[in-house]
Design a protein around this motif. Structure first.
Motif, PDB file in Angstrom:
ATOM      1  N   ASN A  56       8.832  -3.944  -4.028  1.00  0.00           N
ATOM      2  CA  ASN A  56       8.600  -4.236  -5.443  1.00  0.00           C
ATOM      3  C   ASN A  56       7.102  -4.171  -5.765  1.00  0.00           C
ATOM      4  N   TRP A  57       6.264  -4.764  -4.918  1.00  0.00           N
ATOM      5  CA  TRP A  57       4.818  -4.714  -5.112  1.00  0.00           C
ATOM      6  C   TRP A  57       4.326  -3.272  -5.136  1.00  0.00           C
ATOM      7  N   MET A  58       4.842  -2.466  -4.217  1.00  0.00           N
ATOM      8  CA  MET A  58       4.414  -1.073  -4.152  1.00  0.00           C
ATOM      9  C   MET A  58       4.770  -0.342  -5.446  1.00  0.00           C
ATOM     10  N   LYS A  59       5.957  -0.593  -5.960  1.00  0.00           N
ATOM     11  CA  LYS A  59       6.386   0.044  -7.204  1.00  0.00           C
ATOM     12  C   LYS A  59       5.567  -0.457  -8.395  1.00  0.00           C
ATOM     13  N   CYS A  60       5.256  -1.750  -8.408  1.00  0.00           N
ATOM     14  CA  CYS A  60       4.429  -2.310  -9.482  1.00  0.00           C
ATOM     15  C   CYS A  60       3.020  -1.711  -9.460  1.00  0.00           C
ATOM     16  N   LEU A  61       2.470  -1.564  -8.261  1.00  0.00           N
ATOM     17  CA  LEU A  61       1.142  -0.965  -8.149  1.00  0.00           C
ATOM     18  C   LEU A  61       1.167   0.512  -8.543  1.00  0.00           C
ATOM     19  N   GLN A  62       2.274   1.175  -8.284  1.00  0.00           N
ATOM     20  CA  GLN A  62       2.414   2.558  -8.720  1.00  0.00           C
ATOM     21  C   GLN A  62       2.423   2.631 -10.249  1.00  0.00           C
ATOM     22  N   ILE A  63       3.148   1.726 -10.887  1.00  0.00           N
ATOM     23  CA  ILE A  63       3.176   1.672 -12.362  1.00  0.00           C
ATOM     24  C   ILE A  63       1.770   1.437 -12.901  1.00  0.00           C
ATOM     25  N   TYR A  64       1.058   0.489 -12.297  1.00  0.00           N
ATOM     26  CA  TYR A  64      -0.314   0.199 -12.722  1.00  0.00           C
ATOM     27  C   TYR A  64      -1.175   1.456 -12.624  1.00  0.00           C
ATOM     28  N   CYS A  65      -1.103   2.135 -11.474  1.00  0.00           N
ATOM     29  CA  CYS A  65      -1.926   3.335 -11.269  1.00  0.00           C
ATOM     30  C   CYS A  65      -1.554   4.448 -12.239  1.00  0.00           C
ATOM     31  N   MET A  66      -0.286   4.569 -12.556  1.00  0.00           N
ATOM     32  CA  MET A  66       0.143   5.600 -13.502  1.00  0.00           C
ATOM     33  C   MET A  66      -0.395   5.304 -14.904  1.00  0.00           C
ATOM     34  N   LEU A  67      -0.355   4.043 -15.315  1.00  0.00           N
ATOM     35  CA  LEU A  67      -0.771   3.689 -16.669  1.00  0.00           C
ATOM     36  C   LEU A  67      -2.286   3.561 -16.815  1.00  0.00           C
ATOM     37  N   LYS A  68      -2.938   2.956 -15.850  1.00  0.00           N
ATOM     38  CA  LYS A  68      -4.363   2.668 -15.971  1.00  0.00           C
ATOM     39  C   LYS A  68      -5.261   3.703 -15.302  1.00  0.00           C
ATOM     40  N   ARG A  69      -4.766   4.359 -14.259  1.00  0.00           N
ATOM     41  CA  ARG A  69      -5.587   5.311 -13.509  1.00  0.00           C
ATOM     42  C   ARG A  69      -5.144   6.752 -13.704  1.00  0.00           C
ATOM     43  N   GLN A  70      -4.161   6.962 -14.586  1.00  0.00           N
ATOM     44  CA  GLN A  70      -3.668   8.297 -14.933  1.00  0.00           C
ATOM     45  C   GLN A  70      -3.112   9.076 -13.739  1.00  0.00           C
ATOM     46  N   PHE A  71      -2.508   8.361 -12.780  1.00  0.00           N
ATOM     47  CA  PHE A  71      -1.848   9.031 -11.661  1.00  0.00           C
ATOM     48  C   PHE A  71      -0.536   9.611 -12.151  1.00  0.00           C
ATOM     49  N   LYS A  72      -0.084  10.643 -11.474  1.00  0.00           N
ATOM     50  CA  LYS A  72       1.227  11.214 -11.772  1.00  0.00           C
ATOM     51  C   LYS A  72       2.278  10.486 -10.931  1.00  0.00           C
ATOM     52  N   GLU A  73       3.506  10.429 -11.437  1.00  0.00           N
ATOM     53  CA  GLU A  73       4.566   9.670 -10.775  1.00  0.00           C
ATOM     54  C   GLU A  73       4.837  10.155  -9.357  1.00  0.00           C
ATOM     55  N   LYS A  74       4.685  11.443  -9.108  1.00  0.00           N
ATOM     56  CA  LYS A  74       4.992  11.981  -7.780  1.00  0.00           C
ATOM     57  C   LYS A  74       3.799  11.966  -6.827  1.00  0.00           C
ATOM     58  N   GLU A  75       2.641  11.471  -7.280  1.00  0.00           N
ATOM     59  CA  GLU A  75       1.479  11.394  -6.393  1.00  0.00           C
ATOM     60  C   GLU A  75       1.727  10.388  -5.275  1.00  0.00           C
ATOM     61  N   THR A  76       1.186  10.680  -4.116  1.00  0.00           N
ATOM     62  CA  THR A  76       1.327   9.782  -2.972  1.00  0.00           C
ATOM     63  C   THR A  76       0.303   8.661  -3.075  1.00  0.00           C
ATOM     64  N   LEU A  77       0.779   7.439  -2.883  1.00  0.00           N
ATOM     65  CA  LEU A  77      -0.101   6.276  -2.805  1.00  0.00           C
ATOM     66  C   LEU A  77      -0.002   5.702  -1.399  1.00  0.00           C
ATOM     67  N   ASN A  78      -1.141   5.432  -0.802  1.00  0.00           N
ATOM     68  CA  ASN A  78      -1.186   4.847   0.533  1.00  0.00           C
ATOM     69  C   ASN A  78      -1.643   3.397   0.418  1.00  0.00           C
ATOM     70  N   PHE A  79      -0.991   2.520   1.157  1.00  0.00           N
ATOM     71  CA  PHE A  79      -1.297   1.097   1.124  1.00  0.00           C
ATOM     72  C   PHE A  79      -1.877   0.683   2.472  1.00  0.00           C
ATOM     73  N   TYR A  80      -2.985  -0.060   2.416  1.00  0.00           N
ATOM     74  CA  TYR A  80      -3.688  -0.484   3.622  1.00  0.00           C
ATOM     75  C   TYR A  80      -3.984  -1.976   3.573  1.00  0.00           C
ATOM     76  N   ASP A  81      -4.080  -2.570   4.764  1.00  0.00           N
ATOM     77  CA  ASP A  81      -4.543  -3.949   4.892  1.00  0.00           C
ATOM     78  C   ASP A  81      -6.018  -3.959   4.498  1.00  0.00           C
ATOM     79  N   ILE A  82      -6.405  -4.821   3.583  1.00  0.00           N
ATOM     80  CA  ILE A  82      -7.776  -4.849   3.071  1.00  0.00           C
ATOM     81  C   ILE A  82      -8.781  -5.252   4.150  1.00  0.00           C
ATOM     82  N   ASN A  83      -8.331  -6.019   5.138  1.00  0.00           N
ATOM     83  CA  ASN A  83      -9.238  -6.491   6.187  1.00  0.00           C
ATOM     84  C   ASN A  83      -9.355  -5.516   7.352  1.00  0.00           C
ATOM     85  N   THR A  84      -8.233  -5.013   7.838  1.00  0.00           N
ATOM     86  CA  THR A  84      -8.242  -4.169   9.029  1.00  0.00           C
ATOM     87  C   THR A  84      -8.220  -2.679   8.714  1.00  0.00           C
ATOM     88  N   ARG A  85      -7.936  -2.319   7.464  1.00  0.00           N
ATOM     89  CA  ARG A  85      -7.807  -0.917   7.042  1.00  0.00           C
ATOM     90  C   ARG A  85      -6.639  -0.199   7.725  1.00  0.00           C
TER      91      ARG A  85
END
Length: 107
Positions: A56-85
């Motif tokens: 759910n978080w991943m999908k919410c962040l995808q929505i955010y990126c699509m609306l605020k960062r102008q990403f396309k729906e089919k673009e790949t998003l990679n998720f990383y641990d902020i501390n360890t990368r």
């Protein structure tokens, strides 16, 4: 409502849900719990309590990126641990998937 012989439903509160997603992500960005760099999202893994919440978080962040960062729906998003990368998830072709991620249950 029927469209092209398929039944569709429009959620009455979809705009409300989208506004809530945008506000939550903005708040997490301000608190530096999430960082977005290009198609990479760095976050605190403690935000993900279990697999359904993570997806759910991943999908919410995808929505955010699509609306605020102008990403396309089919673009790949990679998720990383902020501390360890370390890579912890990916959304590709509209499908969210966890990568080598273990949930730490707090008691």
């Amino acid at each position: 409502m029927f469209y092209a012989n398929k039944k569709t439903t429009v959620t009455a509160n979809q705009a409300q849900q989208t506004a809530k997603i945008l506000a939550n992500v903005k708040s997490l960005l301000e608190k530096k719990l999430i960082s977005i760099e290009g198609n990479s999202i760095f976050l605190q893994p403690q935000l993900w309590k279990d697999e359904p919440a993570a997806i759910n978080w991943m999908k919410c962040l995808q929505i955010y990126c699509m609306l605020k960062r102008q990403f396309k729906e089919k673009e790949t998003l990679n998720f990383y641990d902020i501390n360890t990368r370390q890579a912890i998830g990916i959304i590709a072709n509209k499908r969210a998937k966890l990568i080598d991620f273990e949930f730490k249950h707090q008691e």
